[in-house]
Design an enzyme around this catalytic site. Structure first.
Site, short mmCIF file in Angstrom:
data_model
loop_
_atom_site.label_atom_id
_atom_site.label_comp_id
_atom_site.label_asym_id
_atom_site.label_seq_id
_atom_site.Cartn_x
_atom_site.Cartn_y
_atom_site.Cartn_z
N LYS A 188 -8.47 11.12 -17.01
CA LYS A 188 -8.66 11.08 -18.09
C LYS A 188 -7.10 11.92 -19.19
O LYS A 188 -6.18 10.62 -19.59
CB LYS A 188 -9.38 12.64 -17.74
CG LYS A 188 -10.48 12.74 -17.43
CD LYS A 188 -11.49 13.99 -16.70
CE LYS A 188 -12.76 13.51 -16.69
NZ LYS A 188 -12.70 12.43 -15.23
N TYR B 178 -15.58 21.00 -10.22
CA TYR B 178 -16.15 19.93 -10.94
C TYR B 178 -17.32 19.98 -9.36
O TYR B 178 -17.65 19.53 -8.33
CB TYR B 178 -15.10 18.69 -10.08
CG TYR B 178 -15.29 17.51 -10.69
CD1 TYR B 178 -16.49 17.11 -11.63
CD2 TYR B 178 -14.82 16.82 -9.82
CE1 TYR B 178 -16.09 15.50 -12.07
CE2 TYR B 178 -15.03 15.22 -9.93
CZ TYR B 178 -15.75 14.72 -10.93
OH TYR B 178 -15.77 13.19 -10.95
N ASP C 210 -7.36 22.22 -9.01
CA ASP C 210 -7.68 20.77 -10.28
C ASP C 210 -7.18 21.14 -11.03
O ASP C 210 -7.75 22.18 -12.49
CB ASP C 210 -9.50 20.62 -9.77
CG ASP C 210 -10.00 19.09 -10.61
OD1 ASP C 210 -8.42 19.56 -11.42
OD2 ASP C 210 -10.03 19.73 -9.98
N ARG D 196 0.50 -1.18 0.03
CA ARG D 196 0.07 0.12 -0.02
C ARG D 196 1.28 1.25 0.43
O ARG D 196 0.25 2.10 -0.65
CB ARG D 196 -0.97 -0.08 1.10
CG ARG D 196 -1.96 1.16 1.62
CD ARG D 196 -3.31 0.68 2.66
NE ARG D 196 -2.74 0.04 3.11
CZ ARG D 196 -2.15 0.97 4.76
NH1 ARG D 196 -1.78 2.13 4.22
NH2 ARG D 196 -2.28 0.50 5.97
#
Length: 394
Positions: free
Chosen positions: A210, A113, A185, A58
């Site tokens: 994206k 967003y 962002d 992790r």
């Protein structure tokens, strides 16, 4: 420029060369994909001291290290670390939870967003964090919204639906004067076209789902931070236990290698399509900061080195049924709630229901377009057929 030194190389070169050690990789160009949770220690002393480059799956592997080094090279010298999380929304929520606590106040750009807004209004509210939304064009006027407990400002430049362009440099100057962090962002431009950490931002997030992934086949998020904010981000990621799967990390790294050529094509095709649409009789306005006529163009030209393929258009008044007929006619533009892949997309949207600091009244139906990697002549022909269907249905 000494092109032999990585820090002096152009971004395109750093994307290809960073995070690679062919000797350690037995001569292979790409690092292997490490699937693993347990990391064994050679001695009890090493175990007690948690001594080793990697300690648990992790917390990282050679695969994640290669990705982090490559993205850090792209983010620039202000980047002190890169965190990897399983989605863009996870990047947003993890960053906010890392720097905020109960009783804090957060300022958020009104064009953010929508899932970011939902997280602020939902979980942050339940955890005792107050959020105030502000006009994206507020500039230095944001100073009036600060409270003694304001800890952070969240911006999105441009907004990924309505495309207003906040002046991040001015906002950051005001925020730092109030001892607040600035979170950006940066999904639309990526650090290739907008190195926001160089412009006063403390934490830069991306939905790497994206443009970094680039092929619509992964969910992925990144959080890059400067030296001031990185310890908080690193601790937040560790305490929340977020991580991304090794195959997604590998695909994101593969996407980074070709980001410059893909984004250059999105930039060219997007501007070509935006200019063509601006001349259409069916279109009232094109929302794209790369256009000279856009209100945010001066800021975009000052702070950005390119644009992506995402922008919006405002149609002249038309009934929803006619707009739906247009969308149903399109063959190359798919309908789906993402962007940044190789394919073109078109979706209707309406910000009115969730804007609170500004009024959304564009004067007609709005469509968000993502211009993919298809030939623009074919895309224009597809939209031309769609516009013909729109007129026939009115």
């Amino acid at each position: 420029m000494d092109s032999s030194h990585p820090s002096q190389q152009h971004a395109e070169t750093r994307l290809v060369t960073s995070g690679r050690d062919t000797k350690a990789q037995k001569g292979f160009v790409n690092p292997p994909v490490f699937h693993g949770s347990t990391v064994l220690y050679p001695t009890a002393e090493d175990l007690h001291a948690h001594r080793g480059e990697f300690t648990y799956g992790r917390h990282g592997s050679p695969t994640t290290k290669a990705f982090q080094e490559t993205l850090m090279a792209l983010e620039g010298p202000q980047c002190a670390g890169v965190g990897i999380v399983p989605s863009g929304l996870s990047a947003i929520s993890t960053a906010l939870l890392s720097v905020l606590k109960a009783g804090d106040h957060l300022l958020v750009c009104d064009n953010v967003y929508r899932p970011s807004r939902n997280f602020c209004n939902g979980m942050l509210t339940r955890y005792g964090v107050e959020t105030t939304y502000f006009d994206p064009l507020i500039g230095a006027g944001i100073d009036k919204l600060f409270k003694p407990n304001t800890r952070a400002v969240l911006v999105e430049a441009p907004g990924s639906q309505s495309f207003e362009m906040p002046d991040i440099r001015v906002i950051a100057e005001v925020a730092h004067g109030r001892s607040a962090l600035v979170i950006d962002d940066n999904t639309w431009a990526t650090p290739l076209y907008h190195r926001s950490l160089d412009q006063g931002v403390d934490i830069s997030m991306q939905a790497a789902t994206k443009y970094i992934g680039g092929h619509s086949d992964i969910m992925f998020g990144t959080i890059s931070a400067n030296a001031k904010a990185w310890p908080q981000i690193a601790e937040g990621i560790r305490l929340l236990g977020v991580c991304a799967g090794p195959d997604d990390v590998f695909l994101a790294l593969r996407g980074l290698r070709t980001l410059s050529v893909r984004l250059a094509q999105h930039h060219r095709s997007g501007l070509d399509m935006a200019r063509w649409l601006a001349g259409r009789s069916e279109v009232a306005r094109v929302l794209h900061p790369g256009l000279e006529t856009d209100p945010g163009h001066a800021i975009w030209k000052r702070d950005f080195t390119g644009a992506s393929g995402l922008f919006s258009i405002v149609l002249k008044p038309a009934p929803q049924k006619a707009v739906d007929t247009m969308l149903n006619t399109l063959k190359l533009f798919g309908m789906g709630f993402s962007w940044g892949g190789f394919e073109s997309l078109a979706i209707p949207f309406d910000c009115d229901a969730y804007r609170t600091a500004t009024k959304w009244a564009p004067g007609g139906p709005t469509l968000r377009l993502h211009i993919g990697l298809e030939n623009v002549a074919d895309l224009k022909a597809d939209l031309d057929r769609g516009f013909a269907a729109l007129k026939a249905a009115m």
